[in-house]
Design a protein around this motif. Structure first.
Motif, PDB file in Angstrom:
ATOM      1  N   TYR A 140       0.827  -1.207   0.000  1.00  0.00           N
ATOM      2  CA  TYR A 140       0.000   0.000   0.000  1.00  0.00           C
ATOM      3  C   TYR A 140       0.863   1.260   0.000  1.00  0.00           C
ATOM      4  O   TYR A 140       0.588   2.216  -0.737  1.00  0.00           O
ATOM      5  N   ASN A 141       1.906   1.256   0.831  1.00  0.00           N
ATOM      6  CA  ASN A 141       2.791   2.412   0.925  1.00  0.00           C
ATOM      7  C   ASN A 141       4.218   1.883   1.012  1.00  0.00           C
ATOM      8  O   ASN A 141       4.792   1.743   2.090  1.00  0.00           O
ATOM      9  N   ILE A 142       4.808   1.567  -0.143  1.00  0.00           N
ATOM     10  CA  ILE A 142       6.089   0.875  -0.181  1.00  0.00           C
ATOM     11  C   ILE A 142       7.228   1.764   0.308  1.00  0.00           C
ATOM     12  O   ILE A 142       8.074   1.336   1.100  1.00  0.00           O
ATOM     13  N   ASP A 143       7.311   3.002  -0.147  1.00  0.00           N
ATOM     14  CA  ASP A 143       8.419   3.887   0.211  1.00  0.00           C
ATOM     15  C   ASP A 143       8.205   4.624   1.525  1.00  0.00           C
ATOM     16  O   ASP A 143       9.055   5.421   1.942  1.00  0.00           O
ATOM     17  N   GLY A 144       7.097   4.399   2.198  1.00  0.00           N
ATOM     18  CA  GLY A 144       6.837   5.046   3.485  1.00  0.00           C
ATOM     19  C   GLY A 144       6.215   6.421   3.364  1.00  0.00           C
ATOM     20  O   GLY A 144       5.857   7.034   4.369  1.00  0.00           O
ATOM     21  N   THR A 145       6.093   6.947   2.147  1.00  0.00           N
ATOM     22  CA  THR A 145       5.494   8.271   1.943  1.00  0.00           C
ATOM     23  C   THR A 145       4.149   8.079   1.253  1.00  0.00           C
ATOM     24  O   THR A 145       4.101   7.563   0.126  1.00  0.00           O
ATOM     25  N   PRO A 146       3.067   8.479   1.891  1.00  0.00           N
ATOM     26  CA  PRO A 146       1.743   8.296   1.278  1.00  0.00           C
ATOM     27  C   PRO A 146       1.560   9.201   0.079  1.00  0.00           C
ATOM     28  O   PRO A 146       2.125  10.297  -0.010  1.00  0.00           O
ATOM     29  N   ASN A 147       0.782   8.714  -0.866  1.00  0.00           N
ATOM     30  CA  ASN A 147       0.473   9.518  -2.045  1.00  0.00           C
ATOM     31  C   ASN A 147      -0.480  10.666  -1.666  1.00  0.00           C
ATOM     32  O   ASN A 147      -1.229  10.577  -0.695  1.00  0.00           O
ATOM     33  N   GLU A 148      -0.424  11.740  -2.428  1.00  0.00           N
ATOM     34  CA  GLU A 148      -1.232  12.919  -2.140  1.00  0.00           C
ATOM     35  C   GLU A 148      -2.724  12.619  -2.227  1.00  0.00           C
ATOM     36  O   GLU A 148      -3.514  13.144  -1.446  1.00  0.00           O
ATOM     37  N   ASP A 149      -3.080  11.740  -3.176  1.00  0.00           N
ATOM     38  CA  ASP A 149      -4.495  11.425  -3.320  1.00  0.00           C
ATOM     39  C   ASP A 149      -4.935  10.245  -2.453  1.00  0.00           C
ATOM     40  O   ASP A 149      -6.088   9.829  -2.496  1.00  0.00           O
ATOM     41  N   GLY A 150      -3.990   9.699  -1.653  1.00  0.00           N
ATOM     42  CA  GLY A 150      -4.307   8.595  -0.756  1.00  0.00           C
ATOM     43  C   GLY A 150      -4.418   7.250  -1.424  1.00  0.00           C
ATOM     44  O   GLY A 150      -4.829   6.257  -0.784  1.00  0.00           O
TER      45      GLY A 150
END
Length: 212
Positions: A124-134
């Motif tokens: 869901y969040n591989i790089d540890g930074t969530p996407n802006e649109d979730g």
């Protein structure tokens, strides 16, 4: 006086003649006996070639041993150099099967958690930074395609491993057959070149010989 000695002289000569005849006959008998002994010794010392024995159960035994434990049939056939090849081939197949199975379960578990409403799977969040649109880094459609991909290669790896296992059994069986193949001089197959008397050309063929 001379007349009286004549019978004695004749008796002595007769005795000597008989003794000579008996001695000659004894020498001939001894010579014949020595000759017979020599012939017997030659027969005893002669080398009789041993025929190649064939065990009809040997191929079955080799196949059975390889079915129980891969490589055991090759050891039975004394083909020790094949054992690393057998384990290398089967081990490689098992390695890819286990690897594809683990990857399949990773994507399947993430897909099942998404269906259950969770957003905490590893994709869901591989790089540890969530996407802006979730949105997740790996979508549901990508998880489904990954499952199909690894499922396909998992099954293929299993089939290849089973095929290598069966090939190990077949190799042991065939190798045991070939070890008992008659390659002696009693059965020979050789090429022959024979001149043709009719057209003065050379005829090429094979000669199969049976010696009994």
């Amino acid at each position: 006086m001379v007349v009286r000695l004549l019978p004695v002289l004749f008796a002595c000569l007769f005795s000597l003649g008989c003794g000579s005849v008996f001695a000659q006959e004894k020498e001939e008998q001894d010579a014949a006996s020595d000759s017979a002994n020599v012939e017997n010794r030659v027969v005893i010392d002669s080398i009789i070639p041993e025929k190649h024995t064939i065990d009809p159960l040997s191929p079955s035994k080799a196949a059975f041993y390889s079915a129980i434990l891969p490589g055991l049939g090759q050891i039975y056939n004394k083909r020790y150099w094949k054992v690393p090849l057998v384990y290398g081939a089967i081990g490689t197949g098992l390695y890819f099967y286990v690897t594809n199975k683990d990857q399949y379960h990773r994507y399947r578990n993430a897909y099942k958690r998404r269906l259950a409403g969770f957003n905490d799977d590893e994709f869901y969040n591989i790089d540890g930074t969530p996407n802006e649109d979730g949105s997740p880094d790996v979508s549901m459609d990508a998880l489904r395609r990954a499952q199909e991909y690894y499922q396909r290669y998992k099954d293929l790896s299993l089939l290849i491993t089973i095929g290598l296992y069966a090939l190990n059994i077949i190799d042991a069986n065939v190798d045991a057959h070939l070890k008992q193949h008659n390659i002696g001089e009693d059965l020979t197959l050789r090429p022959m070149i024979i001149p043709n008397d009719f057209n003065a050309k050379t005829t090429v063929g094979l000669s199969l010989s049976f010696d009994f």
